[in-house]
Design a protein around this motif. Structure first.
Motif, PDB file in Angstrom:
ATOM      1  N   UNK A  40      16.805   6.322 -18.019  1.00  0.00           N
ATOM      2  CA  UNK A  40      17.350   7.230 -17.008  1.00  0.00           C
ATOM      3  C   UNK A  40      16.341   8.304 -16.614  1.00  0.00           C
ATOM      4  N   UNK A  41      15.577   8.786 -17.587  1.00  0.00           N
ATOM      5  CA  UNK A  41      14.551   9.792 -17.275  1.00  0.00           C
ATOM      6  C   UNK A  41      13.501   9.202 -16.329  1.00  0.00           C
ATOM      7  N   UNK A  42      13.082   7.971 -16.599  1.00  0.00           N
ATOM      8  CA  UNK A  42      12.096   7.338 -15.712  1.00  0.00           C
ATOM      9  C   UNK A  42      12.715   7.048 -14.347  1.00  0.00           C
ATOM     10  N   UNK A  43      13.993   6.704 -14.325  1.00  0.00           N
ATOM     11  CA  UNK A  43      14.689   6.467 -13.057  1.00  0.00           C
ATOM     12  C   UNK A  43      14.695   7.736 -12.202  1.00  0.00           C
ATOM     13  N   UNK A  44      14.939   8.873 -12.808  1.00  0.00           N
ATOM     14  CA  UNK A  44      14.962  10.136 -12.058  1.00  0.00           C
ATOM     15  C   UNK A  44      13.587  10.405 -11.433  1.00  0.00           C
ATOM     16  N   UNK A  45      12.530  10.186 -12.200  1.00  0.00           N
ATOM     17  CA  UNK A  45      11.173  10.362 -11.667  1.00  0.00           C
ATOM     18  C   UNK A  45      10.937   9.397 -10.506  1.00  0.00           C
ATOM     19  N   UNK A  46      11.315   8.137 -10.701  1.00  0.00           N
ATOM     20  CA  UNK A  46      11.114   7.116  -9.679  1.00  0.00           C
ATOM     21  C   UNK A  46      11.931   7.417  -8.426  1.00  0.00           C
ATOM     22  N   UNK A  47      13.165   7.842  -8.592  1.00  0.00           N
ATOM     23  CA  UNK A  47      13.991   8.217  -7.446  1.00  0.00           C
ATOM     24  C   UNK A  47      13.349   9.382  -6.694  1.00  0.00           C
ATOM     25  N   UNK A  48      12.781  10.321  -7.438  1.00  0.00           N
ATOM     26  CA  UNK A  48      12.065  11.433  -6.811  1.00  0.00           C
ATOM     27  C   UNK A  48      10.881  10.954  -5.988  1.00  0.00           C
ATOM     28  N   UNK A  49      10.148   9.962  -6.517  1.00  0.00           N
ATOM     29  CA  UNK A  49       9.025   9.389  -5.761  1.00  0.00           C
ATOM     30  C   UNK A  49       9.507   8.831  -4.420  1.00  0.00           C
ATOM     31  N   UNK A  50      10.593   8.089  -4.454  1.00  0.00           N
ATOM     32  CA  UNK A  50      11.111   7.483  -3.229  1.00  0.00           C
ATOM     33  C   UNK A  50      11.659   8.535  -2.269  1.00  0.00           C
ATOM     34  N   UNK A  51      12.285   9.570  -2.799  1.00  0.00           N
ATOM     35  CA  UNK A  51      12.782  10.641  -1.931  1.00  0.00           C
ATOM     36  C   UNK A  51      11.631  11.364  -1.232  1.00  0.00           C
ATOM     37  N   UNK A  52      10.529  11.554  -1.943  1.00  0.00           N
ATOM     38  CA  UNK A  52       9.350  12.173  -1.317  1.00  0.00           C
ATOM     39  C   UNK A  52       8.796  11.283  -0.207  1.00  0.00           C
ATOM     40  N   UNK A  53       8.803   9.964  -0.425  1.00  0.00           N
ATOM     41  CA  UNK A  53       8.341   9.036   0.625  1.00  0.00           C
ATOM     42  C   UNK A  53       9.279   9.060   1.825  1.00  0.00           C
ATOM     43  N   UNK A  54      10.569   9.122   1.567  1.00  0.00           N
ATOM     44  CA  UNK A  54      11.543   9.196   2.652  1.00  0.00           C
ATOM     45  C   UNK A  54      11.330  10.465   3.468  1.00  0.00           C
ATOM     46  N   UNK A  55      11.114  11.554   2.785  1.00  0.00           N
ATOM     47  CA  UNK A  55      10.845  12.830   3.470  1.00  0.00           C
ATOM     48  C   UNK A  55       9.561  12.739   4.284  1.00  0.00           C
ATOM     49  N   UNK A  56       8.518  12.150   3.698  1.00  0.00           N
ATOM     50  CA  UNK A  56       7.250  12.000   4.416  1.00  0.00           C
ATOM     51  C   UNK A  56       7.432  11.144   5.671  1.00  0.00           C
ATOM     52  N   UNK A  57       8.217  10.085   5.559  1.00  0.00           N
ATOM     53  CA  UNK A  57       8.460   9.211   6.719  1.00  0.00           C
ATOM     54  C   UNK A  57       9.207   9.967   7.805  1.00  0.00           C
ATOM     55  N   UNK A  58      10.150  10.799   7.414  1.00  0.00           N
ATOM     56  CA  UNK A  58      10.908  11.576   8.408  1.00  0.00           C
ATOM     57  C   UNK A  58      10.044  12.647   9.053  1.00  0.00           C
ATOM     58  N   UNK A  59       9.173  13.265   8.268  1.00  0.00           N
ATOM     59  CA  UNK A  59       8.285  14.291   8.823  1.00  0.00           C
ATOM     60  C   UNK A  59       7.212  13.683   9.719  1.00  0.00           C
ATOM     61  N   UNK A  60       6.800  12.472   9.395  1.00  0.00           N
ATOM     62  CA  UNK A  60       5.746  11.800  10.148  1.00  0.00           C
ATOM     63  C   UNK A  60       6.206  11.452  11.565  1.00  0.00           C
ATOM     64  N   UNK A 101       0.794  -1.227   0.000  1.00  0.00           N
ATOM     65  CA  UNK A 101       0.000   0.000   0.000  1.00  0.00           C
ATOM     66  C   UNK A 101       0.838   1.296   0.000  1.00  0.00           C
ATOM     67  N   UNK A 102       1.780   1.480   0.927  1.00  0.00           N
ATOM     68  CA  UNK A 102       2.485   2.763   0.957  1.00  0.00           C
ATOM     69  C   UNK A 102       3.398   3.017  -0.246  1.00  0.00           C
ATOM     70  N   UNK A 103       3.816   1.957  -0.932  1.00  0.00           N
ATOM     71  CA  UNK A 103       4.751   2.111  -2.042  1.00  0.00           C
ATOM     72  C   UNK A 103       4.188   1.596  -3.364  1.00  0.00           C
ATOM     73  N   UNK A 104       2.878   1.499  -3.444  1.00  0.00           N
ATOM     74  CA  UNK A 104       2.244   0.929  -4.628  1.00  0.00           C
ATOM     75  C   UNK A 104       2.657   1.666  -5.906  1.00  0.00           C
ATOM     76  N   UNK A 105       2.476   2.979  -5.956  1.00  0.00           N
ATOM     77  CA  UNK A 105       2.747   3.717  -7.197  1.00  0.00           C
ATOM     78  C   UNK A 105       4.235   3.807  -7.501  1.00  0.00           C
TER      79      UNK A 105
END
Length: 154
Positions: free
Chosen positions: A125-145, A84-88
């Motif tokens: 590589x372009x899709x990798x950058x988008x995907x890495x951004x998704x994970x960085x946003x989740x990491x930030x959300x986890x730290x803020x939570x 659930x938290x990492x579906x997309x």
């Protein structure tokens, strides 16, 4: 909420969390070097072999992080992928893997020209950058939570 208290505990105790923390920046470093080598090839016509080797290294790093990441997801969430938290993020990771794999198939099968193969790598590589951004946003959300939940509890 990104993690339940039980999931957070499993995440914090999992050795795969550390593995992901090492592999993610390593993969990004390989990506930066490879991207520079691909751009060098396109700008000078030199270094095709170095570009190919770097893309293979990037793809192997991607495979390693995906395998260990799915083990991590299984330990933390009870599912190998698409928890659930990492579906997309996982859905988009499949696109990233497909493009990297397409590059390898082109290379191994002698399919297309060198330029076509390298353009597939750039798309990967372009899709990798988008995907890495998704994970960085989740990491930030986890730290803020975490501080917010601690402040509410205290």
């Amino acid at each position: 909420m990104l993690y339940s208290p039980e999931e957070r505990l499993r995440r914090d105790e999992s050795p795969w969390t550390v593995v992901q923390g090492i592999l993610a920046p390593l993969q990004f470093l390989i990506f930066l070097v490879s991207l520079a080598l691909v751009f060098r090839y396109f700008s000078t016509g030199a270094g095709a072999l170095a570009a190919d080797i770097s893309i293979i290294a990037k793809t192997l790093a991607l495979y390693a992080i995906m395998v260990t990441g799915s083990i991590w997801e299984k330990q933390v969430f009870g599912k190998w992928l698409f928890a659930r938290p990492f579906f997309w993020e996982d859905v988009f990771s499949m696109v990233v893997i497909a493009l990297h794999t397409a590059y390898l198939v082109m290379l191994a099968g002698g399919i297309g020209t060198l330029d076509q193969r390298l353009f597939v790598a750039l798309a990967a590589y372009a899709t990798y950058v988008v995907n890495a951004g998704q994970f960085l946003l989740k990491l930030r959300a986890a730290r803020l939570e975490m501080p917010a939940r601690t402040a509410v509890a205290g």
